[in-house]
Scaffold this motif. Structure first.
Motif, PDB file in Angstrom:
ATOM      1  N   ASP A   1       0.858  -1.190   0.000  1.00 23.09           N
ATOM      2  CA  ASP A   1       0.000   0.000   0.000  1.00 23.09           C
ATOM      3  C   ASP A   1       0.895   1.242   0.000  1.00 23.09           C
ATOM      4  N   PRO A   2       1.254   1.773  -1.176  1.00 19.52           N
ATOM      5  CA  PRO A   2       2.181   2.905  -1.263  1.00 19.52           C
ATOM      6  C   PRO A   2       1.707   4.128  -0.488  1.00 19.52           C
ATOM      7  N   PHE A   3       0.402   4.372  -0.484  1.00 17.46           N
ATOM      8  CA  PHE A   3      -0.109   5.551   0.209  1.00 17.46           C
ATOM      9  C   PHE A   3       0.150   5.460   1.714  1.00 17.46           C
ATOM     10  N   LYS A   4      -0.078   4.276   2.271  1.00 16.68           N
ATOM     11  CA  LYS A   4       0.125   4.108   3.703  1.00 16.68           C
ATOM     12  C   LYS A   4       1.613   4.164   4.053  1.00 16.68           C
ATOM     13  N   VAL A   5       2.440   3.575   3.186  1.00 21.54           N
ATOM     14  CA  VAL A   5       3.886   3.621   3.414  1.00 21.54           C
ATOM     15  C   VAL A   5       4.380   5.061   3.412  1.00 21.54           C
ATOM     16  N   PHE A   6       3.896   5.842   2.437  1.00 23.06           N
ATOM     17  CA  PHE A   6       4.301   7.248   2.361  1.00 23.06           C
ATOM     18  C   PHE A   6       3.813   8.025   3.589  1.00 23.06           C
ATOM     19  N   SER A   7       2.630   7.684   4.094  1.00 18.24           N
ATOM     20  CA  SER A   7       2.095   8.365   5.275  1.00 18.24           C
ATOM     21  C   SER A   7       2.995   8.150   6.487  1.00 18.24           C
ATOM     22  N   TYR A   8       3.478   6.903   6.642  1.00 24.99           N
ATOM     23  CA  TYR A   8       4.399   6.628   7.752  1.00 24.99           C
ATOM     24  C   TYR A   8       5.702   7.398   7.569  1.00 24.99           C
ATOM     25  N   MET A   9       6.214   7.440   6.359  1.00 23.61           N
ATOM     26  CA  MET A   9       7.457   8.160   6.087  1.00 23.61           C
ATOM     27  C   MET A   9       7.283   9.659   6.334  1.00 23.61           C
ATOM     28  N   GLU A  10       6.179  10.203   5.851  1.00 20.88           N
ATOM     29  CA  GLU A  10       5.933  11.642   5.968  1.00 20.88           C
ATOM     30  C   GLU A  10       5.794  12.072   7.424  1.00 20.88           C
ATOM     31  N   ASN A  11       5.087  11.273   8.217  1.00 23.67           N
ATOM     32  CA  ASN A  11       4.820  11.642   9.600  1.00 23.67           C
ATOM     33  C   ASN A  11       5.976  11.359  10.547  1.00 23.67           C
ATOM     34  N   PHE A  12       6.828  10.411  10.191  1.00 23.45           N
ATOM     35  CA  PHE A  12       7.868   9.998  11.132  1.00 23.45           C
ATOM     36  C   PHE A  12       9.275  10.058  10.526  1.00 23.45           C
ATOM     37  N   ASP A  13       9.573   9.229   9.531  1.00 22.01           N
ATOM     38  CA  ASP A  13      10.933   9.181   8.978  1.00 22.01           C
ATOM     39  C   ASP A  13      11.367  10.502   8.364  1.00 22.01           C
ATOM     40  N   LEU A  14      10.484  11.151   7.623  1.00 18.36           N
ATOM     41  CA  LEU A  14      10.852  12.343   6.873  1.00 18.36           C
ATOM     42  C   LEU A  14      10.375  13.633   7.523  1.00 18.36           C
ATOM     43  N   HIS A  15       9.820  13.545   8.716  1.00 19.43           N
ATOM     44  CA  HIS A  15       9.239  14.736   9.346  1.00 19.43           C
ATOM     45  C   HIS A  15      10.328  15.736   9.736  1.00 19.43           C
ATOM     46  N   THR A  16      10.297  16.913   9.142  1.00 18.71           N
ATOM     47  CA  THR A  16      11.203  18.004   9.494  1.00 18.71           C
ATOM     48  C   THR A  16      10.406  19.299   9.532  1.00 18.71           C
ATOM     49  N   ARG A  17      10.959  20.270  10.199  1.00 17.56           N
ATOM     50  CA  ARG A  17      10.330  21.578  10.283  1.00 17.56           C
ATOM     51  C   ARG A  17      11.157  22.582   9.474  1.00 17.56           C
ATOM     52  N   SER A  18      10.518  23.217   8.530  1.00 16.45           N
ATOM     53  CA  SER A  18      11.203  24.197   7.696  1.00 16.45           C
ATOM     54  C   SER A  18      10.919  25.602   8.209  1.00 16.45           C
ATOM     55  N   VAL A  19      11.864  26.500   8.002  1.00 18.29           N
ATOM     56  CA  VAL A  19      11.723  27.888   8.440  1.00 18.29           C
ATOM     57  C   VAL A  19      10.620  28.564   7.633  1.00 18.29           C
ATOM     58  N   ARG A  20       9.710  29.240   8.326  1.00 17.30           N
ATOM     59  CA  ARG A  20       8.544  29.815   7.665  1.00 17.30           C
ATOM     60  C   ARG A  20       8.583  31.331   7.581  1.00 17.30           C
ATOM     61  N   PHE A  21       9.754  31.909   7.730  1.00 17.82           N
ATOM     62  CA  PHE A  21       9.864  33.342   7.501  1.00 17.82           C
ATOM     63  C   PHE A  21      11.175  33.611   6.766  1.00 17.82           C
ATOM     64  N   ASN A  22      11.274  34.787   6.183  1.00 11.45           N
ATOM     65  CA  ASN A  22      12.425  35.147   5.364  1.00 11.45           C
ATOM     66  C   ASN A  22      13.607  35.499   6.268  1.00 11.45           C
ATOM     67  N   VAL A  23      14.481  34.523   6.494  1.00  7.64           N
ATOM     68  CA  VAL A  23      15.593  34.718   7.418  1.00  7.64           C
ATOM     69  C   VAL A  23      16.534  35.812   6.929  1.00  7.64           C
ATOM     70  N   GLU A  24      16.801  35.846   5.626  1.00  5.86           N
ATOM     71  CA  GLU A  24      17.714  36.846   5.079  1.00  5.86           C
ATOM     72  C   GLU A  24      17.199  38.257   5.326  1.00  5.86           C
ATOM     73  N   ALA A  25      15.900  38.470   5.129  1.00  9.42           N
ATOM     74  CA  ALA A  25      15.315  39.794   5.348  1.00  9.42           C
ATOM     75  C   ALA A  25      15.416  40.191   6.817  1.00  9.42           C
ATOM     76  N   VAL A  26      15.126  39.260   7.711  1.00 12.12           N
ATOM     77  CA  VAL A  26      15.192  39.544   9.147  1.00 12.12           C
ATOM     78  C   VAL A  26      16.624  39.827   9.575  1.00 12.12           C
ATOM     79  N   LYS A  27      17.579  39.049   9.067  1.00 11.48           N
ATOM     80  CA  LYS A  27      18.985  39.264   9.392  1.00 11.48           C
ATOM     81  C   LYS A  27      19.433  40.669   9.011  1.00 11.48           C
ATOM     82  N   LYS A  28      19.078  41.096   7.814  1.00 10.36           N
ATOM     83  CA  LYS A  28      19.508  42.414   7.330  1.00 10.36           C
ATOM     84  C   LYS A  28      18.911  43.542   8.162  1.00 10.36           C
ATOM     85  N   VAL A  29      17.628  43.433   8.489  1.00  9.12           N
ATOM     86  CA  VAL A  29      16.971  44.488   9.259  1.00  9.12           C
ATOM     87  C   VAL A  29      17.537  44.577  10.673  1.00  9.12           C
TER      88      VAL A  29
END
Length: 310
Positions: free
Chosen positions: A160-188
């Motif tokens: 079941d590829p969908f279920k396998v991907f769900s496990y990977m997405e929620n656990f193996d591949l789960h990362t948090r990406s930065v949600r604001f413009n770091v370069e803009a904040v750094k400069k200001v």
């Protein structure tokens, strides 16, 4: 944090200084004249009481969401009438869907408003004198299935590829990406002559739910249902470490908030002010980098990354 404040009011704050404290619930501003009228001990005691209240109240929903995630993973899909669980799940698919809903809720609770960050820099830029920001952030861990348990589940559902991907997405591949413009904040922030010290506290609070409440005997014997706390602070840590460096500040990781704060304070008290006029200066509104070099070896140089020519 209480010990850090004791050190701050005993050794750091001086007559003529002003103070701004921002918590998950509110912000407190103490002008220099207000600080001069009261003893440091009195201000410290009152501030610690407010901080304790704000931290507990401001993070209550966050902590309850973490506890809910833990209970969801420990719910037994094979026994939807499990009396030990607040959450009823009739299948692994339903369990994953419920887990994903609470993960999304958690991400919404910890979102960072870029506009507010930039406005804060603008407020500080308008103030005279040296400006220091001490940013405390506690390491975050979220409940997940153990790597071994995820592998076993993926193996069982490999057709079941969908279920396998769900496990990977929620656990193996789960990362948090930065949600604001770091370069803009750094400069200001660099342009605002603010020194930001990022203090990353590696001590985390325990999950509020006990094992006996969350697991029944059947689940406790199943290695696929082993739940562990996995650290996920990568977005905040990477982003604000960069902001600190761009302002000439430091990033410090420690389980001891007071020790980390004292190190940042010492870094703040050892600096040179260098003034210069850029050659062929043009108010082009662009960010211009600054580089500082010291002759000889054995020196570590930190400085703000640049300025906006305006």
């Amino acid at each position: 944090v209480g010990k850090a404040l004791d050190y701050f009011f005993d050794k750091v704050i001086l007559p003529g200084d002003s103070l701004m404290v921002i918590t998950p619930m509110s912000q407190y501003r103490m002008r220099s004249d207000a600080i001069a009228k009261r003893s440091s001990a009195e201000i410290n005691q009152q501030l610690q009481g407010r901080l304790r209240h704000d931290i507990l109240m401001g993070s209550a929903e966050y902590r309850s969401t973490i506890d809910a995630l833990y209970k969801i993973l420990n719910a037994d899909p094979g026994d939807p009438r499990d009396p030990n669980s607040e959450f009823t799940v009739n299948s692994p698919e339903e369990q994953l869907d419920l887990y994903r809903q609470y993960i999304n809720k958690l991400e919404a609770l910890r979102s960072i408003d870029e506009k507010s960050l930039l406005e804060f820099a603008g407020v500080l830029k308008s103030l005279p004198g040296q400006k220091y920001v001490y940013l405390f952030h506690q390491m975050e861990s979220i409940p997940q299935f153990s790597p071994k348990g995820v592998m076993m589940k993926m193996f069982e559902d490999q057709d079941d590829p969908f279920k396998v991907f769900s496990y990977m997405e929620n656990f193996d591949l789960h990362t948090r990406s930065v949600r604001f413009n770091v370069e803009a904040v750094k400069k200001v922030y660099a342009d605002s002559s603010i020194t930001v010290h990022f203090l990353f506290i590696t001590k985390t609070s325990a999950v509020n739910v006990s094992v006996t409440e969350a697991k029944n005997a059947k689940a406790a014997m199943d290695p696929r249902r082993d739940v562990t706390m996995v650290e996920h602070s990568e977005d905040i840590f990477s982003a604000f470490s960069e902001v600190a460096r761009a302002t000439g500040g430091i990033s410090e990781s420690s389980a001891n908030a007071a020790a980390a704060f004292e190190k940042a304070v010492n870094a703040s008290e050892n600096y040179y002010l260098i003034y210069y006029k850029p050659k062929d200066y043009k108010a082009d509104g662009k960010f211009h980098e600054i580089k500082v070099k010291v002759k000889g070896g054995g020196y570590s140089v930190t400085h703000r990354a640049g300025y906006i020519a305006s």
